[in-house]
Scaffold this active site. Structure first.
Site, PDB file in Angstrom:
ATOM      1  CB  CYS A   1      -0.898  -0.008   1.232  1.00 22.39           C
ATOM      2  SG  CYS A   1      -1.890   1.470   1.371  1.00 22.39           S
TER       3      CYS A   1
ATOM      4  CB  CYS B   1      -2.531   4.688   6.448  1.00 24.95           C
ATOM      5  SG  CYS B   1      -4.159   4.061   6.902  1.00 24.95           S
TER       6      CYS B   1
ATOM      7  CB  CYS C   1      -2.073  -1.509   7.786  1.00 26.37           C
ATOM      8  SG  CYS C   1      -3.555  -2.050   6.913  1.00 26.37           S
TER       9      CYS C   1
ATOM     10  CE1 TYR D   1     -20.720  -8.070  27.814  1.00 27.60           C
ATOM     11  CE2 TYR D   1     -20.293 -10.416  28.164  1.00 27.60           C
ATOM     12  CZ  TYR D   1     -20.336  -9.120  28.639  1.00 27.60           C
ATOM     13  OH  TYR D   1     -19.975  -8.865  29.942  1.00 27.60           O
TER      14      TYR D   1
ATOM     15  CG  ASP E   1     -17.740 -12.182  20.753  1.00 28.69           C
ATOM     16  OD1 ASP E   1     -16.690 -11.553  20.965  1.00 28.69           O
ATOM     17  OD2 ASP E   1     -18.227 -12.323  19.618  1.00 28.69           O
TER      18      ASP E   1
ATOM     19  CB  CYS F   1     -11.717  -8.214  19.747  1.00 25.12           C
ATOM     20  SG  CYS F   1     -12.758  -7.152  20.739  1.00 25.12           S
TER      21      CYS F   1
HETATM   22  C1  LIG Z   1     -17.659  -8.117  20.237  1.00 22.06           C
HETATM   23  S1  LIG Z   1     -19.365  -7.897  19.979  1.00 22.06           S
HETATM   24  C2  LIG Z   1     -19.894  -9.565  19.787  1.00 22.06           C
HETATM   25  C3  LIG Z   1     -21.161  -9.772  19.031  1.00 22.06           C
HETATM   26  C4  LIG Z   1     -21.458 -11.184  18.552  1.00 22.06           C
HETATM   27  N1  LIG Z   1     -21.169 -12.186  19.532  1.00 22.06           N
HETATM   28  C5  LIG Z   1     -20.740 -11.476  17.245  1.00 22.06           C
HETATM   29  O1  LIG Z   1     -19.829 -12.329  17.188  1.00 22.06           O
HETATM   30  O2  LIG Z   1     -21.086 -10.860  16.224  1.00 22.06           O
HETATM   31  C6  LIG Z   1     -19.900  -7.423  21.543  1.00 22.06           C
HETATM   32  C7  LIG Z   1     -21.382  -7.143  21.670  1.00 22.06           C
HETATM   33  O3  LIG Z   1     -21.662  -6.870  23.045  1.00 22.06           O
HETATM   34  C8  LIG Z   1     -22.662  -5.857  23.137  1.00 22.06           C
HETATM   35  N2  LIG Z   1     -22.546  -5.311  24.513  1.00 22.06           N
HETATM   36  C9  LIG Z   1     -21.691  -4.386  24.988  1.00 22.06           C
HETATM   37  N3  LIG Z   1     -21.822  -4.239  26.323  1.00 22.06           N
HETATM   38  C10 LIG Z   1     -22.798  -5.112  26.709  1.00 22.06           C
HETATM   39  C11 LIG Z   1     -23.372  -5.468  27.975  1.00 22.06           C
HETATM   40  N4  LIG Z   1     -22.977  -4.876  29.103  1.00 22.06           N
HETATM   41  N5  LIG Z   1     -24.312  -6.416  27.988  1.00 22.06           N
HETATM   42  C12 LIG Z   1     -24.731  -7.024  26.848  1.00 22.06           C
HETATM   43  N6  LIG Z   1     -24.208  -6.739  25.627  1.00 22.06           N
HETATM   44  C13 LIG Z   1     -23.260  -5.801  25.554  1.00 22.06           C
HETATM   45  C14 LIG Z   1     -22.339  -4.941  21.981  1.00 22.06           C
HETATM   46  O4  LIG Z   1     -23.470  -4.197  21.601  1.00 22.06           O
HETATM   47  C15 LIG Z   1     -21.896  -5.940  20.909  1.00 22.06           C
HETATM   48  O5  LIG Z   1     -22.989  -6.344  20.099  1.00 22.06           O
END
Ligand SMILES: C[S@@+](CC[C@H](N)C(=O)[O-])C[C@H]1O[C@@H](n2cnc3c(N)ncnc32)[C@H](O)[C@@H]1O
Length: 451
Positions: A72, A78, A81, A311, A378, A405
């Site tokens: 790139c 940038c 990356c 989540y 997650d 993540c």
């Molecule tokens: C990393 S994403 C994971 C979403 C899903 N598991 C996926 O793989 O697509 C985290 C999610 O947690 C939600 N979130 C954040 N804080 C939260 C909380 N205190 N209780 C429930 N959900 C929450 C966010 O809106 C988001 O959709």
């Protein structure tokens, strides 16, 4: 003593979490962008803090065999990356090593960390592009932010988003210029166009476009819509999001659907998902399929288990696990994502999954008396709420699959679960974000048998 603006010959012995080379001058650590472990180089010290400094790479004296010429042209300016100068195998090894070291150092966890699962083609992989618009020398520009700044540079092409995204951005720049629609200026709080967000379905020929504006009126709206869909028929829906706040947050509270129905459809492991402009959806569809397969393998499901997907976003993990479980309970804080999850269950004829809107730390308390076998977690980058983990430990859920993540908050949460009688069995990093230092990890935990 190390001196600012002085030149030194150094050897790089390690890397920082964000891919800078680490060398020591008279025992004092100095971090240098674009330098690789194992290289010898001449550097200039450009900044000194109390316990570390920063240097600039001047001349590489002994080049690493793992160095690669970045494809790139914007790489060095940038902020997107930061590993493009490493060959791909080194990027994967770097992520495995960082996962292992962070779990050990911050979490006091020694576990098997498997090789990072990489991509066949680690370019053009993102299904979502968020592009800020700005003005430079009286011309509309659109691109990404320069490293560690809020200055936009005019991007010709980005190698981690689909080629069509760069074409659409270029097209919109011309359309806004022709209609005299000014980009937003965050310093003076003037102008209209803040960001353009593009989402691509991987399995279907569908895209969504969100135009984020600083105020509700979008001049030439009908003309913009008809020109965009004529040129790019893959775009199935267009949303105008209004964000009048002085903030770094991309989306404002209000949105108007100006074309289509705010939904595109994608598929993960043969399950269809409806995605709206606000829903969280993993950005790398190819790797997501592999990640979820691993998560389900770690959950060791026989079809008899009660499973929680905490989540859950639009229900992706839970709905992937439903075929192998007795019942799935999902919890997510964004109401529209839960609506998507419910529709996704319906559209896929999945009857054993239920989704609840709320905070995971609160909703899980209402499930305290259920006999839960498996928990998928997650969370966002900040990790889990302590209250949530306390309830999990009280419930004595047999197996936990943690998808993270952010390795640092993962280490903190695993450390707590380890202290509550869980064993961290194994971890697999997935390269969801090639060319960048971001890491995604799936971890398996089991509850130790009580003695
Ligand atoms: C990393 S994403 C994971 C979403 C899903 N598991 C996926 O793989 O697509 C985290 C999610 O947690 C939600 N979130 C954040 N804080 C939260 C909380 N205190 N209780 C429930 N959900 C929450 C966010 O809106 C988001 O959709």
């Amino acid at each position: 003593m190390v001196l600012k603006n002085e030149y030194y010959e150094v050897e790089f012995t390690d890397m920082t979490h964000d891919g800078m080379g680490i060398c020591k001058i008279e025992g004092f650590p100095v971090f240098v962008k674009n330098a690789l472990k194992g290289e010898r180089a001449q550097i200039k010290v450009i900044k000194l803090n109390k316990s570390f400094g920063f240097g600039r790479l001047i001349n590489i004296l002994n080049e690493s065999p793992f160095r690669k010429l970045p494809i790139c042209e914007h790489y060095h300016e940038c902020g997107g990356c930061n590993l493009m100068h490493m060959n791909y195998q080194m990027q994967l090894d770097f992520k495995k090593h960082r996962t292992y070291e962070t779990l050990k150092r911050l979490g006091k966890i020694e576990t098997t960390v498997h090789d990072t699962v990489g991509m066949g083609n680690p370019y053009y992989y993102r299904n979502k592009a968020v592009i800020p618009f700005g003005m430079h020398n009286k011309k509309i520009i659109a691109g990404l932010y320069k490293s560690r700044t809020h200055d936009i540079f005019d991007m010709k092409r980005c190698y981690i988003i689909p080629k069509i995204d760069s074409d659409i951005i270029r097209f919109l720049k011309n359309v806004f210029t022709e209609y005299n629609i000014e980009p937003y200026d965050e310093v003076y709080n003037t102008g209209l166009i803040r960001h353009v967000v593009l989402r691509n379905s991987y399995k279907y020929d569908e895209m969504s476009l969100t135009i984020v504006t600083s105020s509700p009126k979008l001049p030439k709206k009908e003309e913009i819509v008809s020109r965009v869909i004529a040129k790019f028929p893959r775009i199935k829906t267009i949303v105008q999001n209004i964000n009048p706040e002085k903030t770094n947050v991309i989306l404002g509270k209000k949105s108007k659907i100006i074309y289509g129905d705010d939904v595109i459809v994608d598929e993960i492991n043969n399950i269809k998902f409806e995605i709206s402009h606000r829903s969280f959806y993993q950005v790398n569809p190819i790797q997501t399929e592999e990640l979820y397969k691993k998560a389900i393998e770690y959950a060791d499901l026989s079809g008899k288990e009660v499973v929680i997907d905490a989540y859950c976003g639009i229900g992706t993990i839970g709905l992937n696990a439903a075929a192998y479980s007795k019942h799935v309970l999902g919890v997510e804080s964004i109401p529209s994502a839960v609506k998507n999850a419910e529709r996704n269950a319906l559209n896929n004829n999945i009857k054993n999954a239920k989704f609840v809107v709320g905070k995971a730390e609160e909703v899980i308390k209402t499930w305290k008396n259920y006999d839960v076998d498996v928990l998928f977690i997650d969370p966002p980058r900040k990790g889990c709420d302590k209250e949530f983990l306390e309830t999990v430990a009280e419930m004595k859920i047999k197996r936990i699959v943690y998808v993270s993540c952010n390795v640092s908050t993962l280490a903190r949460d695993l450390n707590y679960l380890q202290s509550m009688n869980y064993h961290v069995d194994q971890a697999t990093p997935f390269d969801m974000f090639p060319q960048t230092s971001h890491i995604e990890v799936v971890v398996k935990l089991t509850l130790n048998r009580e003695i």
